[in-house]
Scaffold this active site. Structure first.
Site, short mmCIF file in Angstrom:
data_model
loop_
_atom_site.label_atom_id
_atom_site.label_comp_id
_atom_site.label_asym_id
_atom_site.label_seq_id
_atom_site.Cartn_x
_atom_site.Cartn_y
_atom_site.Cartn_z
N GLY A 12 0.88 -1.17 0.00
CA GLY A 12 0.00 0.00 0.00
C GLY A 12 0.90 1.21 0.00
N GLY A 17 1.43 4.20 3.92
CA GLY A 17 2.50 3.34 3.40
C GLY A 17 3.72 4.13 2.96
CG ASN A 98 -10.24 -2.29 3.67
OD1 ASN A 98 -10.16 -2.07 2.46
ND2 ASN A 98 -10.21 -1.31 4.56
CB VAL A 121 -1.31 -0.34 9.06
CG1 VAL A 121 -1.73 1.11 9.29
CG2 VAL A 121 0.12 -0.54 9.57
CB THR A 122 -5.55 -2.62 6.36
OG1 THR A 122 -4.41 -2.56 5.51
CG2 THR A 122 -6.82 -2.40 5.56
CG ASN A 123 -8.70 1.23 10.53
OD1 ASN A 123 -8.39 0.59 11.53
ND2 ASN A 123 -8.56 2.54 10.44
NE ARG A 154 -4.46 9.98 16.59
CZ ARG A 154 -5.04 9.22 15.66
NH1 ARG A 154 -5.83 8.22 16.02
NH2 ARG A 154 -4.82 9.46 14.38
CG HIS A 178 -7.59 1.76 16.08
ND1 HIS A 178 -6.87 2.69 16.77
CD2 HIS A 178 -7.60 2.18 14.80
CE1 HIS A 178 -6.48 3.63 15.94
NE2 HIS A 178 -6.92 3.35 14.74
O1 TXD Z 1 -4.16 2.97 13.63
C1 TXD Z 1 -4.30 2.42 12.57
N1 TXD Z 1 -4.19 1.11 12.46
C2 TXD Z 1 -4.57 3.21 11.34
C3 TXD Z 1 -5.18 2.56 10.23
C4 TXD Z 1 -4.13 4.56 11.24
C5 TXD Z 1 -4.24 5.22 10.04
C6 TXD Z 1 -4.78 4.61 8.83
N2 TXD Z 1 -5.41 3.34 9.07
C7 TXD Z 1 -5.84 2.55 7.92
O2 TXD Z 1 -4.71 2.26 7.09
C8 TXD Z 1 -6.82 3.23 6.98
O3 TXD Z 1 -8.13 3.17 7.49
C9 TXD Z 1 -6.65 2.37 5.74
O4 TXD Z 1 -7.37 1.15 5.89
C10 TXD Z 1 -5.15 2.05 5.74
C11 TXD Z 1 -4.33 2.89 4.78
O5 TXD Z 1 -4.56 4.25 5.02
P1 TXD Z 1 -3.99 5.37 4.00
O6 TXD Z 1 -4.36 6.68 4.55
O7 TXD Z 1 -2.59 5.08 3.64
O8 TXD Z 1 -4.91 5.06 2.70
P2 TXD Z 1 -4.59 5.41 1.17
O9 TXD Z 1 -3.75 6.63 1.08
O10 TXD Z 1 -5.89 5.33 0.49
O11 TXD Z 1 -3.66 4.19 0.69
C12 TXD Z 1 -4.11 2.89 0.52
C13 TXD Z 1 -3.33 2.29 -0.61
C14 TXD Z 1 -3.64 2.90 -1.98
O12 TXD Z 1 -2.45 3.37 -2.59
C15 TXD Z 1 -4.23 1.74 -2.78
O13 TXD Z 1 -3.92 1.78 -4.17
C16 TXD Z 1 -3.59 0.55 -2.08
O14 TXD Z 1 -3.65 0.87 -0.71
N3 TXD Z 1 -4.25 -0.72 -2.36
C17 TXD Z 1 -3.56 -1.86 -2.60
N4 TXD Z 1 -2.24 -2.11 -2.61
C18 TXD Z 1 -1.86 -3.36 -2.91
N5 TXD Z 1 -2.72 -4.36 -3.17
C19 TXD Z 1 -4.05 -4.15 -3.15
N6 TXD Z 1 -4.89 -5.16 -3.40
C20 TXD Z 1 -4.52 -2.86 -2.85
N7 TXD Z 1 -5.74 -2.30 -2.76
C21 TXD Z 1 -5.56 -1.00 -2.46
#
Ligand code: TXD
Length: 314
Positions: A12, A17, A98, A121-123, A154, A178
């Site tokens: 990601g 990421g 997700n 990390v993904t939610n 925080r 979380h």
């Molecule tokens: O405390 C925590 N755990 C969190 C969780 C704190 C902050 C963000 N949190 C979660 O992390 C948020 O709710 C999302 O589920 C993830 C990623 O957050 P981010 O802000 O980085 O999201 P983006 O900018 O949308 O990036 C997600 C990327 C994007 O570039 C997509 O193209 C990619 O994920 N993506 C993939 N990559 C690889 N393979 C697959 N299948 C794929 N699908 C989407």
């Protein structure tokens, strides 16, 4: 003597990421391989980060790819891939989408890095740790969720601001899921060893606890699009650094409990010792009946999500 370079794959290449990749390389912790489904995105961000290396005086390789073969032999795999909640999308819709993404990326990553430690990390975070455990077949020691480090950062920030002291002297103890269901324990949170309730009135502590629970939403409301990524990526860096340098930091992380804290078979945020082999130990403390009840409520909300996932065809 051959030098083995340490390698972290970050899946990601979005906000969390890419910033995680930046922090890991610029802290001098490891080489980073950035992966995304979008063609050009991880390559472009990795190239940009690599071009910053001479200015940050590090020699780490930062690469970007859409091909998991390039992730082979990673020591740590950080999973940030996923969708953010869109208008009209329920929490369950997000959960299902997700979960599908996490299954795919974990399946691919563990094929090439069977000995890696996974940081999720993904939610929705706790549920995604379950999905990663199931898909990878890894022992619970090597599948760890990031949430508590962020929630406690925080909490520490708001305590330090309220008291006008350095956040370096504030420690915060946070249990549970979380966000909404997080269970902060003020009596075990301190300022230079002094229990928080001795320094702050109960109503101010409660206000800070609420602000911490709402910490992600507060940032989202200001940004209007997208969610927090600076503090989340710093939180991932702490975990990666403790693993790769075997620091054995005591950090709140989401791990599968097998009876600890009277919880069996659910992923919940608890303090762990995190080192070279991943989760090395869970630290259990005696909870008051109220605290234990809040922790059980928090873990039951994770069970609800897992039940939703298990009702669906895999
Ligand atoms: O405390 C925590 N755990 C969190 C969780 C704190 C902050 C963000 N949190 C979660 O992390 C948020 O709710 C999302 O589920 C993830 C990623 O957050 P981010 O802000 O980085 O999201 P983006 O900018 O949308 O990036 C997600 C990327 C994007 O570039 C997509 O193209 C990619 O994920 N993506 C993939 N990559 C690889 N393979 C697959 N299948 C794929 N699908 C989407």
């Amino acid at each position: 003597m051959p030098v083995s370079r340490r390698k972290v794959t970050v899946i990601g290449a979005g906000n969390v990421g890419a910033t995680t990749a930046q922090r890991i390389a610029e802290a001098g912790v490891a080489d980073v391989c950035l992966v995304d489904v979008v063609e050009g995105l991880p390559q472009g961000k990795a190239l940009d980060l690599a071009e910053a290396a001479p200015l940050h005086h590090h020699d780490h390789i930062v690469s970007g790819t859409n091909d998991y073969a390039d992730t082979a032999d990673s020591d740590v795999v950080v999973v940030t891939a996923g969708l953010a909640r869109q208008p009209g999308m329920s929490r369950d819709d997000l959960l299902i989408k997700n979960a599908g993404i996490v299954r795919t990326v974990i399946g691919n990553a563990v094929r090439y890095s069977p000995n890696a430690i996974l940081i999720m990390v993904t939610n929705p975070l706790d549920a995604m740790v379950h999905v990663a455990l199931e898909t990878s077949g890894f022992p619970r020691e090597r599948v760890i969720g990031m949430a508590g480090v962020l929630d406690s950062a925080r909490f520490r920030t708001f305590i330090a601001q309220e008291l006008g002291v350095s956040s370096a002297d504030v420690t915060a103890f946070v249990l549970g899921g979380h966000g909404d269901t997080m269970v902060p324990l003020p009596r075990l949170s301190t300022v230079a060893g002094i229990p928080l309730p001795e320094l702050m009135k109960a109503d101010r502590i409660e206000a800070i606890v609420q602000r911490t629970r709402n910490g992600g939403a507060e940032v989202v409301a200001l940004l209007k699009s997208g969610s927090a990524f600076y503090a989340p990526s710093s939180s991932v860096l702490q975990m990666v650094d403790s693993i790769l340098n075997d620091r054995k930091r005591v950090l709140p992380c989401a791990v599968l409990l097998n009876g600890e804290y009277k919880i069996d078979g659910l992923v919940v945020g608890v303090p762990i010792v995190i080192g070279a082999s991943g989760m090395e130990r869970i630290i259990e403390v005696q909870l008051t009946p109220d605290e234990q009840a809040a922790l059980l409520t928090s873990s039951e909300s994770v069970r609800g999500l897992i039940d939703t996932l298990h009702k669906l065809p895999a």
